[in-house]
Every structure is written in structure tokens, then in C-alpha cells.
Scaffold this active site. Structure first.
Site, PDB file in Angstrom:
ATOM      1  N   CYS A   1      -0.903  -1.850 -10.900  1.00  0.00           N
ATOM      2  CA  CYS A   1      -0.036  -1.422 -10.369  1.00  0.00           C
ATOM      3  C   CYS A   1       0.916  -1.155 -11.101  1.00  0.00           C
ATOM      4  O   CYS A   1       2.005  -0.705 -10.610  1.00  0.00           O
ATOM      5  CB  CYS A   1       0.348  -3.442  -9.396  1.00  0.00           C
ATOM      6  SG  CYS A   1       1.576  -3.250  -8.169  1.00  0.00           S
TER       7      CYS A   1
ATOM      8  N   CYS B   1       1.166   0.640  -7.296  1.00  0.00           N
ATOM      9  CA  CYS B   1       1.918   0.441  -6.275  1.00  0.00           C
ATOM     10  C   CYS B   1       3.453   1.112  -6.827  1.00  0.00           C
ATOM     11  O   CYS B   1       4.559   1.777  -5.924  1.00  0.00           O
ATOM     12  CB  CYS B   1       1.866  -0.595  -6.061  1.00  0.00           C
ATOM     13  SG  CYS B   1       0.694  -2.055  -6.511  1.00  0.00           S
TER      14      CYS B   1
ATOM     15  N   LYS C   1       4.275   4.645  -8.519  1.00  0.00           N
ATOM     16  CA  LYS C   1       3.803   5.394  -6.624  1.00  0.00           C
ATOM     17  C   LYS C   1       5.378   5.430  -5.878  1.00  0.00           C
ATOM     18  O   LYS C   1       5.748   6.304  -5.441  1.00  0.00           O
ATOM     19  CB  LYS C   1       2.296   4.786  -6.136  1.00  0.00           C
ATOM     20  CG  LYS C   1       2.247   5.642  -4.333  1.00  0.00           C
ATOM     21  CD  LYS C   1       2.698   4.951  -4.016  1.00  0.00           C
ATOM     22  CE  LYS C   1       2.160   3.386  -3.163  1.00  0.00           C
ATOM     23  NZ  LYS C   1       0.714   2.693  -3.229  1.00  0.00           N
TER      24      LYS C   1
ATOM     25  N   TYR D   1      -5.768   6.591   1.343  1.00  0.00           N
ATOM     26  CA  TYR D   1      -4.329   6.178   0.780  1.00  0.00           C
ATOM     27  C   TYR D   1      -3.726   6.754  -0.267  1.00  0.00           C
ATOM     28  O   TYR D   1      -2.530   7.334  -0.203  1.00  0.00           O
ATOM     29  CB  TYR D   1      -4.208   5.014   1.171  1.00  0.00           C
ATOM     30  CG  TYR D   1      -4.326   4.019  -0.060  1.00  0.00           C
ATOM     31  CD1 TYR D   1      -3.251   3.690  -1.094  1.00  0.00           C
ATOM     32  CD2 TYR D   1      -4.828   2.888  -0.513  1.00  0.00           C
ATOM     33  CE1 TYR D   1      -3.042   3.031  -1.956  1.00  0.00           C
ATOM     34  CE2 TYR D   1      -5.663   2.819  -1.824  1.00  0.00           C
ATOM     35  CZ  TYR D   1      -4.291   1.933  -2.665  1.00  0.00           C
ATOM     36  OH  TYR D   1      -4.218   1.356  -3.831  1.00  0.00           O
TER      37      TYR D   1
ATOM     38  N   GLU E   1      -0.974   9.093   0.097  1.00  0.00           N
ATOM     39  CA  GLU E   1       0.318   9.071  -0.437  1.00  0.00           C
ATOM     40  C   GLU E   1       0.661  10.244  -1.261  1.00  0.00           C
ATOM     41  O   GLU E   1       1.880  11.180  -1.289  1.00  0.00           O
ATOM     42  CB  GLU E   1       0.471   7.770  -0.895  1.00  0.00           C
ATOM     43  CG  GLU E   1       0.535   6.505  -0.316  1.00  0.00           C
ATOM     44  CD  GLU E   1       0.637   5.212  -0.874  1.00  0.00           C
ATOM     45  OE1 GLU E   1       0.470   4.229  -0.269  1.00  0.00           O
ATOM     46  OE2 GLU E   1      -0.142   4.906  -1.981  1.00  0.00           O
TER      47      GLU E   1
ATOM     48  N   HIS F   1      18.101  -5.191  18.690  1.00  0.00           N
ATOM     49  CA  HIS F   1      18.652  -3.547  18.992  1.00  0.00           C
ATOM     50  C   HIS F   1      19.677  -3.350  18.450  1.00  0.00           C
ATOM     51  O   HIS F   1      20.907  -3.970  18.005  1.00  0.00           O
ATOM     52  CB  HIS F   1      19.324  -4.411  20.979  1.00  0.00           C
ATOM     53  CG  HIS F   1      19.349  -2.827  21.573  1.00  0.00           C
ATOM     54  ND1 HIS F   1      17.977  -2.007  21.703  1.00  0.00           N
ATOM     55  CD2 HIS F   1      20.419  -2.068  21.869  1.00  0.00           C
ATOM     56  CE1 HIS F   1      19.345  -1.062  22.287  1.00  0.00           C
ATOM     57  NE2 HIS F   1      19.798  -1.525  22.457  1.00  0.00           N
TER      58      HIS F   1
ATOM     59  N   GLU G   1      12.025  -3.633  18.177  1.00  0.00           N
ATOM     60  CA  GLU G   1      12.280  -4.742  19.111  1.00  0.00           C
ATOM     61  C   GLU G   1      11.137  -3.531  19.765  1.00  0.00           C
ATOM     62  O   GLU G   1      10.342  -4.919  21.032  1.00  0.00           O
ATOM     63  CB  GLU G   1      13.495  -3.924  19.850  1.00  0.00           C
ATOM     64  CG  GLU G   1      14.179  -2.763  19.741  1.00  0.00           C
ATOM     65  CD  GLU G   1      15.458  -2.807  20.855  1.00  0.00           C
ATOM     66  OE1 GLU G   1      15.834  -3.931  21.555  1.00  0.00           O
ATOM     67  OE2 GLU G   1      15.742  -2.027  20.804  1.00  0.00           O
TER      68      GLU G   1
HETATM   69  P1  FAD Z   1      -5.324  -4.429 -12.997  1.00  0.00           P
HETATM   70  O1  FAD Z   1      -3.984  -4.601 -12.190  1.00  0.00           O
HETATM   71  O2  FAD Z   1      -5.666  -2.755 -12.564  1.00  0.00           O
HETATM   72  O3  FAD Z   1      -5.297  -5.034 -14.041  1.00  0.00           O
HETATM   73  C1  FAD Z   1      -6.600  -4.811 -14.773  1.00  0.00           C
HETATM   74  C2  FAD Z   1      -6.160  -4.947 -16.635  1.00  0.00           C
HETATM   75  O4  FAD Z   1      -7.351  -5.696 -17.675  1.00  0.00           O
HETATM   76  C3  FAD Z   1      -5.774  -3.580 -17.059  1.00  0.00           C
HETATM   77  O5  FAD Z   1      -4.475  -3.618 -17.423  1.00  0.00           O
HETATM   78  C4  FAD Z   1      -6.441  -2.719 -18.223  1.00  0.00           C
HETATM   79  O6  FAD Z   1      -5.703  -2.493 -19.081  1.00  0.00           O
HETATM   80  C5  FAD Z   1      -7.082  -4.377 -18.889  1.00  0.00           C
HETATM   81  N1  FAD Z   1      -8.757  -4.039 -19.184  1.00  0.00           N
HETATM   82  C6  FAD Z   1      -9.736  -3.516 -18.667  1.00  0.00           C
HETATM   83  N2  FAD Z   1     -10.628  -4.113 -19.490  1.00  0.00           N
HETATM   84  C7  FAD Z   1      -9.965  -4.255 -20.681  1.00  0.00           C
HETATM   85  C8  FAD Z   1     -10.478  -5.160 -21.631  1.00  0.00           C
HETATM   86  N3  FAD Z   1     -12.274  -5.016 -21.350  1.00  0.00           N
HETATM   87  N4  FAD Z   1     -10.184  -5.722 -22.259  1.00  0.00           N
HETATM   88  C9  FAD Z   1      -8.636  -6.174 -22.114  1.00  0.00           C
HETATM   89  N5  FAD Z   1      -7.930  -5.750 -21.236  1.00  0.00           N
HETATM   90  C10 FAD Z   1      -8.911  -4.623 -20.342  1.00  0.00           C
HETATM   91  N6  FAD Z   1      -2.287  -1.960  -4.334  1.00  0.00           N
HETATM   92  C11 FAD Z   1      -1.138  -2.076  -2.909  1.00  0.00           C
HETATM   93  O7  FAD Z   1      -1.329  -3.487  -3.049  1.00  0.00           O
HETATM   94  N7  FAD Z   1      -0.415  -1.462  -3.138  1.00  0.00           N
HETATM   95  C12 FAD Z   1       0.057  -0.164  -3.430  1.00  0.00           C
HETATM   96  O8  FAD Z   1       0.900   0.354  -2.777  1.00  0.00           O
HETATM   97  C13 FAD Z   1      -0.915   0.236  -4.357  1.00  0.00           C
HETATM   98  N8  FAD Z   1      -0.937   1.289  -4.565  1.00  0.00           N
HETATM   99  C14 FAD Z   1      -1.195   1.682  -5.427  1.00  0.00           C
HETATM  100  C15 FAD Z   1      -1.589   3.138  -6.109  1.00  0.00           C
HETATM  101  C16 FAD Z   1      -2.944   3.852  -7.000  1.00  0.00           C
HETATM  102  C17 FAD Z   1      -2.353   5.228  -7.233  1.00  0.00           C
HETATM  103  C18 FAD Z   1      -3.471   3.051  -7.336  1.00  0.00           C
HETATM  104  C19 FAD Z   1      -4.321   3.800  -8.436  1.00  0.00           C
HETATM  105  C20 FAD Z   1      -3.538   1.748  -6.968  1.00  0.00           C
HETATM  106  C21 FAD Z   1      -3.019   1.204  -6.213  1.00  0.00           C
HETATM  107  N9  FAD Z   1      -2.912  -0.061  -5.743  1.00  0.00           N
HETATM  108  C22 FAD Z   1      -1.843  -0.814  -4.739  1.00  0.00           C
HETATM  109  C23 FAD Z   1      -3.910  -0.718  -6.097  1.00  0.00           C
HETATM  110  C24 FAD Z   1      -3.410  -2.214  -6.996  1.00  0.00           C
HETATM  111  O9  FAD Z   1      -2.572  -1.301  -7.966  1.00  0.00           O
HETATM  112  C25 FAD Z   1      -4.547  -2.903  -8.340  1.00  0.00           C
HETATM  113  O10 FAD Z   1      -5.148  -3.683  -7.120  1.00  0.00           O
HETATM  114  C26 FAD Z   1      -4.332  -3.792  -8.756  1.00  0.00           C
HETATM  115  O11 FAD Z   1      -3.164  -4.171  -9.329  1.00  0.00           O
HETATM  116  C27 FAD Z   1      -5.384  -5.029  -8.822  1.00  0.00           C
HETATM  117  O12 FAD Z   1      -4.868  -6.233 -10.087  1.00  0.00           O
HETATM  118  P2  FAD Z   1      -6.009  -6.207 -10.644  1.00  0.00           P
HETATM  119  O13 FAD Z   1      -5.638  -7.634 -11.894  1.00  0.00           O
HETATM  120  O14 FAD Z   1      -7.784  -6.688 -10.281  1.00  0.00           O
HETATM  121  O15 FAD Z   1      -6.675  -5.195 -11.978  1.00  0.00           O
END
Ligand code: FAD
Length: 468
Positions: free
Chosen positions: A42, A47, A50, A186, A190, A447, A452
Site C-alpha cells: 500500500c 494505494c 498510485k 482497477y 487507474e 446544496h 445531495e
Molecule cells: P502487503 O501490504 O503487501 O505487505 C506484505 C509485506 O510482506 C510486504 O512488505 C513484503 O515485502 C513482506 N514479505 C513478503 N514475504 C516476506 C517474507 N518471507 N519475510 C518477510 N517479509 C515478507 N488497496 C486499497 O485499499 N486502496 C487502493 O487504492 C489500493 N490501490 C492499490 C494499487 C496497486 C497498484 C496495488 C498493487 C494494490 C493496491 N491496493 C489498494 C491493495 C493494497 O495495497 C493491499 O490490499 C494491501 O497492501 C494488503 O496488505 P497486506 O498486509 O496483506 O500485504
């Protein structure tokens, strides 16, 4: 057995950080491993950057629109490198905030990559965040997998290696003049808007008749019109066949070919064809954790996997892949495991937004989903927002209420138009609270706003029902 930690969280993204922080504030001994970037997708590749790029892409239009209001403004030229540097500077600040938040809560941080040795033991190794990280072995009573997801690659497409995905799009050295986006979800929509707004010639290829599968049909139609109005060429019902480098082209241009034989030259092919859970190299075989064929970690309603004591939250479970959902799942889990608190969130009314220009946003059921559950009344408004009566820009807003006839409850709210995501947050409260159309009708409007319209839709547009 004595463990090093009560809770170990793998992944310092949206879900992992929240889970670790809340567990620590409940008094648990907590650690997090992050291999690539604090804040996860994110903050670094999703997010946040983006939305900054969407905002950047809108200034050119604002300059043009200002003329209708008496300004003699011109869009001028855009400096891509300056935008990327400004974005990266802000992201660096956010990375530091995440580290501080965790540190202040008493969480131990490891800047390494984690993999399972057994259900309670993790091996930590160096990752991109700290290549010098000293490997070590750690034990924990409970482990949360919050490793997120990564863009899907399509190796069956000839020349797929010439393409990029969203991760790379955030760090392109310069803006491509011609961009071909593959995918009508999406992220594809975007980025089509971002590149078009910044001056690129954009083509979009998608499999379906309309972009944004899963959204309400009226919104999908309105979006298709908005895409055209922004000068983006859409290729619906189309499949990419292959990409090849154009012989002798000094700028490295590419030739894109569809399965029906249509082809064109482009400077960048951007794959936005979905995301897959990050499970590779996690060592899940050393545990009883089970996944689907695509790698999605299977969990029960309490986010617990098939291995007792190992949990999974966020995108790696592929439930609803949105930041607030990952955060909620992490918070609920930490509260339950360490605070004895049962926290509830409305997962059946998750609002969502797509930051195109104009943006769109939805909460609750689409017309079709509502009709499948019983007859529904549909209220639909389509109009030119006040700003564009003077700007002269061809831009419409579409607002829609879906009302369940039996209960009179507003079960779906949908909008394409300026500020739709900002409005939808409030609408989500109304839908989650189960408010009826009468509740909307007796609410006084503000308004003059577009908002509205949601409280002044009196005449039903149509009834929706699925034939028995
Ligand atoms: P992540 O945020 O992906 O975090 C996982 C972390 O784990 C990463 O930092 C990774 O490096 C780490 N990791 C992975 N494997 C290991 C390991 N073995 N050891 C240690 N660390 C590890 N969501 C919205 O709500 N609104 C939006 O506008 C939106 N826009 C988006 C735009 C794009 C281009 C993308 C790709 C996604 C977007 N999302 C949006 C989705 C949102 O980013 C994800 O749903 C959210 O980040 C998920 O969170 P998470 O904690 O599951 O995983």
C-alpha cells in the site's frame, strides 16, 4: 517450551503492522520481519503512490478546465522525474513512520526474510531491505503470515518479458509516450488514467465487453464512456497474443499483437492482470498450512490456518484485497489473541473505489446481485456536474441507489463522478447500518453538491428482478 516471542508477524505491510502493534499494546512480546519495505504494498507500490500519481495526472485537466472560469491557464509540460522523486521522498517519510510506530509500541523489528523451519521456528535471512542482515533462528508461540501479494506474470504470452507491471511502473525512468495496458481491472483502469492524464497515448486491452468486472453494470458502462472521453482507446473482448521488439527501432519500441490479428506499436506494455499470494519460499511445507492451487492460504473465520497457532491475514489469503480489510483482519486477530476483545467489522459491506478521473466508488450490492435476492427498486441519476457546465469538459456523473423492495433497505450505492470515493465512505455507514430509503429521503441535502442527489432521488427509475 519457552519461545522467543509470543507473536511473530511475517510481513510489515498494512495487515502485519497493525496486528503487531495492537498485540504489543496488549502486552504481548511481538516481533515483525519485513524483507523489502516497511508499510508493504500500500505504502510503497500501491494505494499511496498510485493516488499521488492520479492527483498528478489531473492538474493538466484542471488547467484546461480553468479557462471556462475565466483563467488563461495552460497545462504546460510535466516533469516525470520530479514527480517520481517527490513521491519517493514522501514514501521514505511514511516508511520511517511505520518503523517508529512499531518501535514505540515495543515491537522488535527484523529487516530480513522469514521462512518456516517448523510450525514454531522461523529462519530469518537477508532480503532486499538489508542485504547485510545476519541470519538467525527465532521461535514464537504464534505466527501470523501477512506476506501480501505480487503481480501475476503471464509467461504463456510470447514476449511477456518485454512488459512491466505496477511495481515497475512506479519507478520508470521516464514516462512512455505510448502505453498499452493489459487488463481491465482497477489497477489497469487507474494506470490508464494516470498515463493519459500525463500526456501518453493509451490503449487498453481487456477480455470482457466492459472494464471492471464485478462492479455495477451502470457504472461499468459509464466508465467505458469516461475512458473514451479521456482519449483512451479501449479494446474490449480482446486478448493479447504476443509482444515483440520492433526491429531497428532505436527507442526500443514494441509491437503488440492481439489474437484477432490487430497490432500496433507501443513504448510500454503494462500487465495489470491480477495478483498472486506471496507464498513462494515461505517454507509452508514444513507446516500444516494449506493453500489453494493458486497459493492462497486457507483460513477459518478466525484467520487461523490448518496448522494450529499459525494465522494468515490480508492479501495472502486473497479474501478481499484492500488495505482497510488487511488492517481490520490484523486488528481483530490481535485483539482476540492478546486482548480478550471481540471486535466486529462489517465485511459484507466493504466500500471500494477506483481512482480514475472521474473516480468511481461503490458499497453493497450491485443491481444484479440485489435482484438475485429479490425484487429491487433502482434509482438512477445521470447529470453533468456543475463544474463541467462551465469547463465545457464532456463529463457526466452517475449516481445509483439499489433498494431491497421487501425491507426498503438501501442495499447498494454506486457512483461515478468527482469525489465519489469521499462520498462513498459516508454512504457505507448508511448501508452498514441498514438504513432504509425513507431514512435517505428524510435527510436534508447539502446544496449545491452532487452528494445531495443521494437524498433527493424520489422517482424510481426501474424495478430489477430475476425471472423465476
Ligand atoms: P502487503 O501490504 O503487501 O505487505 C506484505 C509485506 O510482506 C510486504 O512488505 C513484503 O515485502 C513482506 N514479505 C513478503 N514475504 C516476506 C517474507 N518471507 N519475510 C518477510 N517479509 C515478507 N488497496 C486499497 O485499499 N486502496 C487502493 O487504492 C489500493 N490501490 C492499490 C494499487 C496497486 C497498484 C496495488 C498493487 C494494490 C493496491 N491496493 C489498494 C491493495 C493494497 O495495497 C493491499 O490490499 C494491501 O497492501 C494488503 O496488505 P497486506 O498486509 O496483506 O500485504
Amino acid at each position: 517450551m519457552a519461545f522467543d516471542f509470543d507473536l511473530f508477524v511475517i510481513g510489515g505491510g498494512s495487515g502485519g503492522v497493525r496486528c503487531a502493534r495492537i498485540a504489543a499494546t496488549h502486552g504481548a512480546r511481538v516481533a515483525v520481519a519485513e524483507s523489502r519495505h516497511w508499510g508493504g504494498t500500500c505504502v510503497n507500490l500501491g494505494c499511496v503512490p498510485k493516488k499521488m500519481m492520479v492527483q498528478a495526472s489531473e492538474y493538466g485537466e484542471h488547467a484546461l478546465d480553468g479557462r471556462g472560469f475565466g483563467w488563461s491557464s495552460e497545462p504546460g509540460t510535466h516533469d516525470w522525474a520530479r514527480l517520481i522523486a517527490a513521491k519517493d521522498h514522501e514514501i521514505g517519510r511514511l516508511n520511517a513512520i511505520y518503523v517508529r510506530l512499531l518501535g514505540n509500541a515495543g515491537v522488535t523489528l527484523f529487516e530480513g526474510r522469514a521462512r518456516f523451519e517448523d510450525a514454531h521456528t522461523l529462519v530469518l535471512e537477508p532480503g532486499p531491505l538489508d542485504p547485510e542482515f545476519e541470519p538467525r533462528r527465532i521461535t514464537a508461540r504464534r505466527i501470523v503470515i501477512a506476506t501480501g501479494s505480487t503481480p501475476v506474470v503471464q509467461p504463456h504470452i510470447e514476449g511477456y518479458e518485454f512488459g512491466i507491471n505496477s511495481d515497475q511502473a512506479f519507478h520508470l525512468p521516464e514516462r512512455p509516450e505510448r502505453v498499452t495496458i493489459v487488463g481491465g481491472g482497477y489497477i489497469g483502469v487507474e494506470f490508464a488514467g494516470i498515463f493519459a492524464g500525463l500526456g501518453s497515448e493509451v490503449q487498453m486491452i481487456f477480455r470482457q465487453k466492459l472494464p471492471l468486472r464485478g462492479f455495477d453494470e451502470d457504472l461499468r458502462h459509464a466508465l467505458a464512456e469516461a475512458i473514451e472521453a479521456r482519449g483512451i482507446t479501449a479494446h474490449p473482448n480482446s486478448l493479447l497474443h504476443g509482444i515483440r521488439r520492433l526491429d531497428g527501432d532505436q527507442h526500443g519500441a514494441l509491437q503488440v499483437r492481439l489474437t484477432d490479428g490487430r497490432e500496433w506499436a507501443t513504448d510500454c506494455v503494462f500487465f495489470a492482470v491480477g495478483r498472486m499470494p506471496n507464498v513462494a519460499g515461505l517454507g509452508l511445507d514444513a507446516t500444516g498450512v494449506r493453500t489453494t492451487a493458486e497459493g492462497r492460504i486457507l483460513v477459518d473465520a478466525g484467520s487461523e490456518t490448518h496448522e494450529p497457532g499459525i494465522f494468515a491475514i490480508g492479501d495472502v489469503t486473497n479474501r478481499v484485497n484492500l488495505t482497510p480489510v488487511a488492517i481490520a483482519e490484523g486488528h481483530i486477530l490481535a485483539d482476540r489473541l492478546f486482548g480478550g476483545v471481540t471486535r466486529e467489522w462489517s465485511f459484507d459491506t466493504i466500500p471500494k473505489a477506483v481512482f480514475f478521473s472521474p473516480p468511481l466508488a461503490s458499497v453493497g450490492l450491485t443491481e444484479h446481485e440485489a435482484a438475485e435476492q429479490g425484487p429491487a427498486d433502482i434509482y438512477l441519476a445521470r447529470f453533468t456536474p456543475m463544474r463541467h457546465t462551465l469547463s465545457g469538459r464532456k463529463r457526466h456523473s452517475v449516481m445509483k441507489l439499489v433498494v431491497d423492495q421487501a425491507s426498503s433497505r438501501v442495499v447498494g450505492v454506486h457512483m461515478l463522478g468527482e469525489d465519489a470515493p469521499e462520498m462513498m465512505q459516508g454512504m457505507a455507514i448508511a448501508v452498514s447500518a441498514g438504513l432504509t430509503k425513507a431514512d435517505f429521503d428524510r435527510t436534508i441535502g447539502i446544496h449545491p453538491t452532487s452528494a445531495e442527489e443521494f437524498v433527493t432521488m424520489r422517482a424510481r427509475t426501474r424495478m430489477a428482478a430475476v425471472a423465476e
